[in-house]
Design a protein around this motif. Structure first.
Motif, PDB file in Angstrom:
ATOM      1  N   LEU A  54       4.072  -9.758   3.847  1.00 20.14           N
ATOM      2  CA  LEU A  54       4.008  -8.609   2.948  1.00 20.14           C
ATOM      3  C   LEU A  54       2.656  -8.556   2.239  1.00 20.14           C
ATOM      4  O   LEU A  54       2.045  -7.490   2.125  1.00 20.14           O
ATOM      5  CB  LEU A  54       5.139  -8.739   1.913  1.00 20.14           C
ATOM      6  N   SER A  55       2.182  -9.725   1.780  1.00 20.33           N
ATOM      7  CA  SER A  55       0.884  -9.729   1.080  1.00 20.33           C
ATOM      8  C   SER A  55      -0.224  -9.335   2.059  1.00 20.33           C
ATOM      9  O   SER A  55      -1.146  -8.608   1.676  1.00 20.33           O
ATOM     10  CB  SER A  55       0.616 -11.104   0.462  1.00 20.33           C
ATOM     11  N   GLY A  56      -0.097  -9.786   3.296  1.00 26.74           N
ATOM     12  CA  GLY A  56      -1.077  -9.389   4.314  1.00 26.74           C
ATOM     13  C   GLY A  56      -1.067  -7.891   4.504  1.00 26.74           C
ATOM     14  O   GLY A  56      -2.118  -7.238   4.566  1.00 26.74           O
ATOM     15  N   LEU A  57       0.136  -7.329   4.580  1.00 27.33           N
ATOM     16  CA  LEU A  57       0.283  -5.888   4.768  1.00 27.33           C
ATOM     17  C   LEU A  57      -0.369  -5.113   3.632  1.00 27.33           C
ATOM     18  O   LEU A  57      -1.089  -4.139   3.846  1.00 27.33           O
ATOM     19  CB  LEU A  57       1.777  -5.547   4.865  1.00 27.33           C
ATOM     20  N   ILE A  58      -0.113  -5.579   2.406  1.00 26.21           N
ATOM     21  CA  ILE A  58      -0.692  -4.892   1.243  1.00 26.21           C
ATOM     22  C   ILE A  58      -2.210  -4.952   1.286  1.00 26.21           C
ATOM     23  O   ILE A  58      -2.899  -3.960   1.056  1.00 26.21           O
ATOM     24  CB  ILE A  58      -0.151  -5.522  -0.072  1.00 26.21           C
ATOM     25  N   MET A  59      -2.733  -6.126   1.652  1.00 28.35           N
ATOM     26  CA  MET A  59      -4.190  -6.270   1.727  1.00 28.35           C
ATOM     27  C   MET A  59      -4.784  -5.325   2.761  1.00 28.35           C
ATOM     28  O   MET A  59      -5.882  -4.810   2.593  1.00 28.35           O
ATOM     29  CB  MET A  59      -4.541  -7.718   2.074  1.00 28.35           C
ATOM     30  N   MET A  60      -4.036  -5.128   3.862  1.00 35.06           N
ATOM     31  CA  MET A  60      -4.530  -4.235   4.901  1.00 35.06           C
ATOM     32  C   MET A  60      -4.427  -2.776   4.479  1.00 35.06           C
ATOM     33  O   MET A  60      -5.298  -1.957   4.787  1.00 35.06           O
ATOM     34  CB  MET A  60      -3.731  -4.425   6.205  1.00 35.06           C
ATOM     35  N   LEU A  61      -3.314  -2.435   3.808  1.00 31.53           N
ATOM     36  CA  LEU A  61      -3.039  -1.030   3.546  1.00 31.53           C
ATOM     37  C   LEU A  61      -3.709  -0.488   2.277  1.00 31.53           C
ATOM     38  O   LEU A  61      -3.955   0.705   2.167  1.00 31.53           O
ATOM     39  CB  LEU A  61      -1.527  -0.790   3.462  1.00 31.53           C
ATOM     40  N   PHE A  62      -4.000  -1.365   1.328  1.00 35.17           N
ATOM     41  CA  PHE A  62      -4.509  -0.869   0.052  1.00 35.17           C
ATOM     42  C   PHE A  62      -5.821  -0.088   0.197  1.00 35.17           C
ATOM     43  O   PHE A  62      -5.950   1.004  -0.369  1.00 35.17           O
ATOM     44  CB  PHE A  62      -4.657  -2.031  -0.955  1.00 35.17           C
ATOM     45  N   PRO A  63      -6.786  -0.576   0.980  1.00 35.83           N
ATOM     46  CA  PRO A  63      -8.013   0.215   1.170  1.00 35.83           C
ATOM     47  C   PRO A  63      -7.706   1.579   1.774  1.00 35.83           C
ATOM     48  O   PRO A  63      -8.324   2.582   1.384  1.00 35.83           O
ATOM     49  CB  PRO A  63      -8.826  -0.637   2.151  1.00 35.83           C
ATOM     50  N   MET A  64      -6.748   1.618   2.704  1.00 34.31           N
ATOM     51  CA  MET A  64      -6.356   2.897   3.304  1.00 34.31           C
ATOM     52  C   MET A  64      -5.825   3.843   2.229  1.00 34.31           C
ATOM     53  O   MET A  64      -6.141   5.036   2.203  1.00 34.31           O
ATOM     54  CB  MET A  64      -5.243   2.670   4.343  1.00 34.31           C
ATOM     55  N   TYR A  65      -5.046   3.239   1.320  1.00 34.00           N
ATOM     56  CA  TYR A  65      -4.476   4.043   0.239  1.00 34.00           C
ATOM     57  C   TYR A  65      -5.594   4.589  -0.639  1.00 34.00           C
ATOM     58  O   TYR A  65      -5.583   5.755  -1.030  1.00 34.00           O
ATOM     59  CB  TYR A  65      -3.492   3.182  -0.568  1.00 34.00           C
ATOM     60  N   LEU A  66      -6.587   3.753  -0.927  1.00 35.08           N
ATOM     61  CA  LEU A  66      -7.714   4.193  -1.747  1.00 35.08           C
ATOM     62  C   LEU A  66      -8.455   5.341  -1.086  1.00 35.08           C
ATOM     63  O   LEU A  66      -8.879   6.298  -1.743  1.00 35.08           O
ATOM     64  CB  LEU A  66      -8.681   3.025  -1.989  1.00 35.08           C
ATOM     65  N   VAL A  67      -8.615   5.255   0.263  1.00 37.71           N
ATOM     66  CA  VAL A  67      -9.258   6.339   1.005  1.00 37.71           C
ATOM     67  C   VAL A  67      -8.467   7.627   0.796  1.00 37.71           C
ATOM     68  O   VAL A  67      -9.025   8.685   0.493  1.00 37.71           O
ATOM     69  CB  VAL A  67      -9.329   5.993   2.511  1.00 37.71           C
ATOM     70  N   PHE A  68      -7.163   7.492   0.941  1.00 35.13           N
ATOM     71  CA  PHE A  68      -6.300   8.655   0.802  1.00 35.13           C
ATOM     72  C   PHE A  68      -6.405   9.250  -0.613  1.00 35.13           C
ATOM     73  O   PHE A  68      -6.545  10.473  -0.778  1.00 35.13           O
ATOM     74  CB  PHE A  68      -4.853   8.254   1.124  1.00 35.13           C
ATOM     75  N   VAL A  69      -6.371   8.382  -1.610  1.00 32.51           N
ATOM     76  CA  VAL A  69      -6.459   8.855  -3.007  1.00 32.51           C
ATOM     77  C   VAL A  69      -7.796   9.555  -3.234  1.00 32.51           C
ATOM     78  O   VAL A  69      -7.848  10.688  -3.742  1.00 32.51           O
ATOM     79  CB  VAL A  69      -6.286   7.684  -3.999  1.00 32.51           C
ATOM     80  N   LEU A  97     -10.412  10.157   6.837  1.00 32.90           N
ATOM     81  CA  LEU A  97      -9.003  10.389   7.189  1.00 32.90           C
ATOM     82  C   LEU A  97      -8.907  11.137   8.517  1.00 32.90           C
ATOM     83  O   LEU A  97      -8.112  10.782   9.389  1.00 32.90           O
ATOM     84  CB  LEU A  97      -8.304  11.200   6.098  1.00 32.90           C
ATOM     85  N   ILE A  98      -9.728  12.177   8.645  1.00 29.17           N
ATOM     86  CA  ILE A  98      -9.674  12.990   9.868  1.00 29.17           C
ATOM     87  C   ILE A  98     -10.010  12.140  11.097  1.00 29.17           C
ATOM     88  O   ILE A  98      -9.320  12.182  12.106  1.00 29.17           O
ATOM     89  CB  ILE A  98     -10.661  14.175   9.775  1.00 29.17           C
ATOM     90  N   VAL A  99     -11.086  11.344  10.956  1.00 37.64           N
ATOM     91  CA  VAL A  99     -11.553  10.547  12.097  1.00 37.64           C
ATOM     92  C   VAL A  99     -10.531   9.471  12.484  1.00 37.64           C
ATOM     93  O   VAL A  99     -10.419   9.097  13.641  1.00 37.64           O
ATOM     94  CB  VAL A  99     -12.929   9.922  11.763  1.00 37.64           C
ATOM     95  N   MET A 100      -9.781   8.997  11.492  1.00 37.69           N
ATOM     96  CA  MET A 100      -8.795   7.951  11.777  1.00 37.69           C
ATOM     97  C   MET A 100      -7.607   8.440  12.597  1.00 37.69           C
ATOM     98  O   MET A 100      -6.937   7.643  13.254  1.00 37.69           O
ATOM     99  CB  MET A 100      -8.259   7.379  10.462  1.00 37.69           C
ATOM    100  N   ILE A 101      -7.337   9.756  12.510  1.00 37.21           N
ATOM    101  CA  ILE A 101      -6.073  10.236  13.088  1.00 37.21           C
ATOM    102  C   ILE A 101      -5.894   9.940  14.594  1.00 37.21           C
ATOM    103  O   ILE A 101      -4.889   9.347  14.987  1.00 37.21           O
ATOM    104  CB  ILE A 101      -5.888  11.745  12.782  1.00 37.21           C
ATOM    105  N   PRO A 102      -6.877  10.301  15.466  1.00 34.48           N
ATOM    106  CA  PRO A 102      -6.633  10.073  16.897  1.00 34.48           C
ATOM    107  C   PRO A 102      -6.342   8.614  17.279  1.00 34.48           C
ATOM    108  O   PRO A 102      -5.353   8.369  17.983  1.00 34.48           O
ATOM    109  CB  PRO A 102      -7.926  10.574  17.554  1.00 34.48           C
ATOM    110  N   PRO A 103      -7.150   7.629  16.819  1.00 34.24           N
ATOM    111  CA  PRO A 103      -6.815   6.257  17.185  1.00 34.24           C
ATOM    112  C   PRO A 103      -5.426   5.847  16.710  1.00 34.24           C
ATOM    113  O   PRO A 103      -4.685   5.173  17.431  1.00 34.24           O
ATOM    114  CB  PRO A 103      -7.879   5.409  16.481  1.00 34.24           C
ATOM    115  N   ILE A 104      -5.063   6.288  15.497  1.00 35.09           N
ATOM    116  CA  ILE A 104      -3.731   5.921  14.983  1.00 35.09           C
ATOM    117  C   ILE A 104      -2.641   6.492  15.885  1.00 35.09           C
ATOM    118  O   ILE A 104      -1.698   5.791  16.255  1.00 35.09           O
ATOM    119  CB  ILE A 104      -3.561   6.421  13.530  1.00 35.09           C
ATOM    120  N   LEU A 105      -2.813   7.769  16.269  1.00 31.36           N
ATOM    121  CA  LEU A 105      -1.799   8.387  17.127  1.00 31.36           C
ATOM    122  C   LEU A 105      -1.699   7.644  18.463  1.00 31.36           C
ATOM    123  O   LEU A 105      -0.605   7.344  18.942  1.00 31.36           O
ATOM    124  CB  LEU A 105      -2.146   9.860  17.374  1.00 31.36           C
TER     125      LEU A 105
END
Lengths: 368, 308
Positions: free
Chosen positions: B17-32, B282-290
């Motif tokens: 879970l802590s690993g997940l948070i570390m990975m996702l938090f920067p993504m969240y900041l990008v989104f914010v 965010l836009i550029v990230m979409i295709p690889p994620i999909l």
């Protein structure tokens, strides 16, 4: 339909020779089984016939045509592999028909042939399944069907039943023999299982260490093994061996401890004074009260086989097995006499291990 | 041995879970950041909750960076690289595994050693080659005197030139060779039982047929795994497109994304529009994620090779 001629064929890997000059004739429509322990070169020989191994020396011809330099598919052989070697991504039908597809047969014709062959081995309802969804026996059937559908001149079997459980193995054995009787293609079957060899073969080829020890019908090989090796390899339970010398003047073998075993006079006369190995089949020995047989032995333990019992005796430092359907009760440690008919004694030269026959017998065979 | 005790379960999950948070938090900041206006995004301390400008920012980023054109370019390049890599890796591994020749181990080791050489290491010579793809041949001909000979005989001066700068070929070709892919394929091909090869020989299938009708269908999951990795890899290419493309109509998204972040020196003290840059991200990230989401099932199967 094709006969196979193998002439003085050799195979070496780098500097080690594994097949040392093998010659064999397989008649058209014959079912030949090559029998031998693992590492005796039997599979290598088969793979050389198939074209999967290059031939180091000698010549193999199929239907009169030398095939040494032909590609496998040009030789008119079909092969059934030990682990089936089915294409996992194709359906049963596609697996069976792949060879025909490669050969360029139109789809409709191909499907008709595949359906017919699948029906003949009882695979019709599985034709759209993948090999992964089939049981071992069914996969083996697919492998057989794949070979049959090409209508090959020669069938090659590389230990095809080794991966099956005992019951299925017997069942598939019968099926292979039945298919052979139907289509009568020349078949070469490699196995290490002597029961398969004895039951399937028209003619049996016993190999050992890269050479052929003996070729003959299963019956010939059972009744007249050409060497100590063949005697010990063929027959279950295995033959008993002991050392001795052909006694002068008497038609018997003198064992080291002074006991005597009678043999036919003609046989004894031909080899007087010779050091020999004698082979006694467990089923040729019978139990008699101590002192009345050829020699006495001490009872060790018994194996119950159902219709018969296998008695194990100690004699000097040897163990002797006796198969008896009469099942007499014997106590552990009890001494019993063992009796054998003179004609049932197999004689082998102690130095070469080759079979010794009376001259008359040899002549008779030569005439026949 | 796998131990299953409640305590161990809790601990392992906490670590995950802590690993997940570390990975996702920067993504969240990008989104914010992408959803705030310029004033909010420059505020200190930074906002940690999204604002209402997301759509506006994304639209601005899309038009400002001409992402329509860049997306198309990047798709073409990524597609070319993926197809090229898979084809090349498959054929190379096929040659190394199924043909018994003296060069097979040397070739394998050459391929394997290049695993350690990323594009960045060979980027200058690669650029030289891309500027004139035929130069190696020209040099060979010069050295052997062939140029001179042809010049003497025909009077034609041989000057080979094939410029790959500012072209899709130039973007794709240097990225196509793949040691990782070759290695992955080799490992898979080694698991194919010999009998299968022999059975196909008995069936009369030649090498090409065996490759196309047996190996390629069997390695479908491998292809999917490789395609996923390689798509993401080529989508994210930055350095090579930056060098080889000067004509912006061949630009790729990652390079363009870099341009969205204004350099202080270039703008003369203008405030960096981080909200626009983050919206672009965010836009550029979409295709690889999909791609990863859709291919995930195949991807895992291809890498652990249990589909047999």
């Amino acid at each position: 339909m094709a006969h196979i001629t193998i002439q003085n064929v050799r195979k070496s890997y780098a500097k080690t020779e594994v097949v040392h000059g093998v010659s064999l004739e397989v008649q058209s429509g014959e079912f030949v089984v090559i029998l031998g322990p693992s590492g005796c070169g039997k599979s290598t020989l088969l793979r050389m016939i198939a074209g999967l191994e290059s031939i180091t020396g000698g010549e193999i011809s199929i239907a009169g045509k030398v095939v040494n330099d032909l590609e496998p598919h040009e030789r008119g052989c079909a092969m059934v592999f030990q682990n089936y070697a089915l294409y996992p991504h194709m359906t049963v039908g596609d697996n069976i028909g792949y060879g025909l597809k490669v050969a360029g047969l139109p789809r409709a014709e191909r499907m008709a042939k595949v359906a017919a062959v699948a029906a003949s081995v009882g695979l019709t309802e599985f034709i759209d399944r993948r090999p992964g969804q089939l049981s071992g026996g069914q996969r083996q059937r697919v492998a057989m069907a794949r070979a049959i559908v090409r209508e090959p001149a020669v069938f090659l079997f590389d230990e095809p039943l080794s991966n099956l459980d005992a019951k299925l193995r017997v069942q598939m054995r019968h099926e292979i023999r039945r298919i052979h009787n139907q289509i009568a293609a020349t078949s070469v079957f490699v196995t290490h299982d002597q029961a398969e060899g004895m039951t399937l073969a028209d003619r049996l080829v016993v190999m050992n260490k890269g050479v052929i020890e003996q070729v003959g019908t299963p019956e010939e090989i059972y009744h007249a093994p050409a060497s100590v090796y063949v005697g010990g390899f063929i027959g279950s339970p295995a033959m008993n061996f002991m050392g001795g010398m052909v006694a002068p003047k008497q038609a018997c073998i003198a064992l080291e401890n002074g006991n005597r075993i009678a043999i036919p006079p003609a046989l004894a006369a031909a080899h007087v004074g010779r050091l020999v190995q004698i082979g006694l089949r467990p089923e040729a020995l019978s139990l008699v009260p101590a002192g009345t047989g050829a020699f006495d032995a001490t009872f060790d333990f018994v194996e119950e086989l159902g219709p018969a019992r296998l008695y194990h005796f100690r004699f000097e430092d040897l163990t002797i097995a006796v198969l008896s359907a009469e099942k007499p009760p014997v106590q552990v440690g009890q001494t019993m006499g063992l009796k054998i008919a003179p004609e049932a004694v197999h004689l082998f030269a102690a130095d070469t291990g080759k079979r010794l026959d009376a001259p008359a017998l040899v002549q008779e065979k030569a005439l026949a | 041995m796998i131990e299953r005790t409640p305590l161990l379960n809790i601990v392992t999950h906490l670590i995950l879970l802590s690993g997940l948070i570390m990975m996702l938090f920067p993504m969240y900041l990008v989104f914010v950041a992408a959803s705030l206006d310029l004033k909010q995004v420059s505020a200190i301390p930074p906002h940690l909750f999204p604002g209402d400008q997301l759509w506006v920012n994304m639209e601005t980023a899309w038009t400002k960076a001409k992402f329509g054109e860049k997306f198309l370019n990047t798709f073409i390049v990524a597609f070319g690289v993926v197809v090229g890599k898979i084809t090349l890796a498959c054929i190379t591994a096929f040659g190394i595994v199924f043909f018994n020749h003296r060069l097979r181990m040397p070739i394998f080791w050459c391929v394997f050693i290049t695993l350690m050489l990323p594009l960045e290491v060979r980027i200058v010579p690669t650029y030289a080659v891309a500027a004139n793809a035929l130069q190696p041949f020209q040099v060979l001909m010069d050295v052997t005197g062939l140029t001179w000979l042809i010049g003497m005989v025909s009077g034609v001066e041989v000057a080979l030139e094939w410029n790959l700068l500012n072209s899709y070929t130039g973007l794709i070709m240097p990225l196509v060779a793949t040691a990782t892919g070759t290695f992955l394929y080799r490992q898979f091909f080694l698991t194919i039982p010999d009998e299968l090869v022999e059975a196909s020989k008995m069936d009369g299938a030649g090498p090409v047929r065996f490759l196309w009708e047996i190996l390629v269908p069997l390695s479908a999951t491998n292809i999917a795994a490789l395609a996923t990795i390689m798509f993401v890899y080529s989508w994210n290419q930055y350095l090579w497109p930056l060098l080889v493309v000067t004509d912006q109509s061949y630009g790729m998204v990652a390079v363009e994304l870099g341009r969205l972040v204004p350099k202080i020196s270039a703008t003369g003290g203008e405030v960096a529009k981080w909200n626009i840059a983050m919206a672009g991200t965010l836009i550029v990230m979409i295709p690889p994620i999909l791609v990863v989401i859709f291919m995930q099932r195949w991807f895992v199967r291809g890498l652990i090779n249990t589909d047999k």
